[in-house]
Enzyme design. Structure first.
Site, mmCIF file in Angstrom:
data_model
loop_
_atom_site.group_PDB
_atom_site.id
_atom_site.type_symbol
_atom_site.label_atom_id
_atom_site.label_comp_id
_atom_site.label_asym_id
_atom_site.label_seq_id
_atom_site.Cartn_x
_atom_site.Cartn_y
_atom_site.Cartn_z
ATOM 1 N N ASP A 1 -23.572 -23.224 1.242
ATOM 2 C CA ASP A 1 -23.763 -22.015 2.052
ATOM 3 C C ASP A 1 -24.565 -22.308 3.337
ATOM 4 O OD1 ASP A 1 -22.662 -20.727 -0.228
ATOM 5 O OD2 ASP A 1 -24.669 -20.442 -1.070
ATOM 6 N N GLU B 1 -17.216 -12.320 1.063
ATOM 7 C CA GLU B 1 -18.631 -12.694 1.172
ATOM 8 C C GLU B 1 -18.777 -13.653 2.343
ATOM 9 O OE1 GLU B 1 -19.614 -14.530 -2.592
ATOM 10 O OE2 GLU B 1 -18.376 -16.281 -2.207
HETATM 11 O O1 FUB Z 1 -24.352 -19.780 -3.445
HETATM 12 C C1 FUB Z 1 -24.123 -18.619 -4.215
HETATM 13 C C2 FUB Z 1 -22.989 -17.824 -3.670
HETATM 14 O O2 FUB Z 1 -21.808 -18.607 -3.658
HETATM 15 C C3 FUB Z 1 -23.141 -17.402 -2.233
HETATM 16 O O3 FUB Z 1 -24.033 -16.366 -2.042
HETATM 17 C C4 FUB Z 1 -21.720 -17.088 -1.912
HETATM 18 O O4 FUB Z 1 -21.456 -16.938 -0.562
HETATM 19 C C5 FUB Z 1 -21.013 -18.265 -2.540
HETATM 20 O O5 FUB Z 1 -20.961 -19.367 -1.683
#
Ligand code: FUB
Length: 324
Positions: A13, A225
């Site tokens: 991320d 996301e």
């Molecule tokens: O790293 C945990 C979660 O996985 C993140 O918040 C999302 O964007 C995904 O990459």
């Protein structure tokens, strides 16, 4: 095949920024756990953040050690997910991070440092009115700062109304059905001190070429996301992950609040379930995509590694699609 920025820890991320001529990367710090994999993402059970930095792309990468730990944040129970950082008008650095609070709800916190690499001192409470995951900060040319955020499924975005009031605390993973609009990512302007929202949270609309909202069942294009904002030639580029179709996609708009017209894919699926990125535009004349994959862990979804590659735009300002 590009190499991970670091291999001594797992990182994911990546939110990258250039501060005072140096590239800083704010990643999640993945770790091994014995938690069973599920669609809620419980196996992503991170407990701290490290900041990475380098003076040039491809140069030596410094791991500055623990910048913030869950045990030092009173409101956090677990799962320190994707962070980002911004430089405030006061010259200090603000680390924004999502985590699950003691009541099981994801909220977004902020921690402050005099240095971009931290360590960061957390505010005792989460940002008022914050919810869900994946904060991404953006400071516009006029100095106004915004925080984008949101994530479906385990990220809990489906539980909220547009303004952040709770709609259904047990809402299923996401909306579905003929003609049903996709849930939009959220944005709020930040207060001058960077510590709280300065307005009611707004829902962002992503639309197709005809101006019609992207629909909930359009999993190749709908927001899932990993929000990110960058500006280029006066246009706002909003990019994101499509989650279960594993694409990085983007739209372009004329305001930081959108709407953003869907443009296409930035990056095709990487090894691993999640995909999450940031874009640094115009560092020493080039643009870079920071992203992650699971090649180093041989495909273990929650053990990811941050990578970086140059990206290019075509004459119309569209990002040329990348294939891992
Ligand atoms: O790293 C945990 C979660 O996985 C993140 O918040 C999302 O964007 C995904 O990459």
């Amino acid at each position: 095949m590009s190499a991970p920025l670091v291999t001594h820890i797992y990182t994911a991320d990546p939110s990258a920024h250039v501060f005072d001529g140096r590239v800083y990367v704010y990643p999640s710090h993945d770790r091994e756990t014995d938690i069973h994999f599920n669609d809620n993402g419980d196996q992503y059970d991170m407990v701290d953040y490290h900041v990475l930095s380098m003076d040039k792309i491809g140069g030596e990468v410094t791991d500055h050690g623990v910048a913030l730990a869950a045990k030092d944040v009173p409101w956090v129970d677990k799962q320190m997910w994707a962070p980002d950082a911004a430089k405030g008008a006061d010259g200090r650095y603000y680390l924004y991070f999502p985590a699950r609070a003691h009541d099981g709800v994801f909220r977004i916190g902020v921690a402050v440092s005099d240095k971009p690499e931290g360590p960061f001192a957390p505010q005792p409470e989460a940002i008022k009115g914050s919810f869900s995951i994946d904060p991404a900060s953006f400071v516009d040319e006029d100095g106004t700062a915004y925080l984008y955020f949101g994530g479906l499924w385990g990220g809990q975005l489906q539980r909220y109304n547009a303004d952040g009031t709770v709609s259904d605390p047990k809402a299923p993973e996401e909306p579905t059905g003929a003609g049903v609009r996709a849930l939009g990512p959220r944005v709020a302007r930040l207060r001058g001190d960077m510590l709280e929202f300065d307005e009611t949270v707004r829902e962002i609309l992503i639309v197709d070429d005809e101006g019609n909202p992207i629909l909930a069942d359009d999993h190749e294009r709908r927001f899932f996301e990993a929000a990110w904002m960058h500006k280029r030639n006066g246009k706002y580029y909003f990019s994101y992950s499509t989650g279960d179709t594993h694409l990085l996609a983007y739209g372009i708009g004329t305001s930081p609040y959108g709407p953003f017209t869907y443009q296409g894919t930035i990056l095709e699926p990487v090894v691993g379930w999640t995909t999450h990125h940031s874009i640094v535009d115009d560092f020493e004349g080039k643009s870079y995509l920071f992203y992650h994959d699971c090649e180093l862990s041989k495909g273990v979804d929650h053990l990811r590694s941050v990578k970086c590659r140059e990206i290019q735009y075509d004459a119309a300002g569209k990002i040329i699609k990348q294939t891992p």
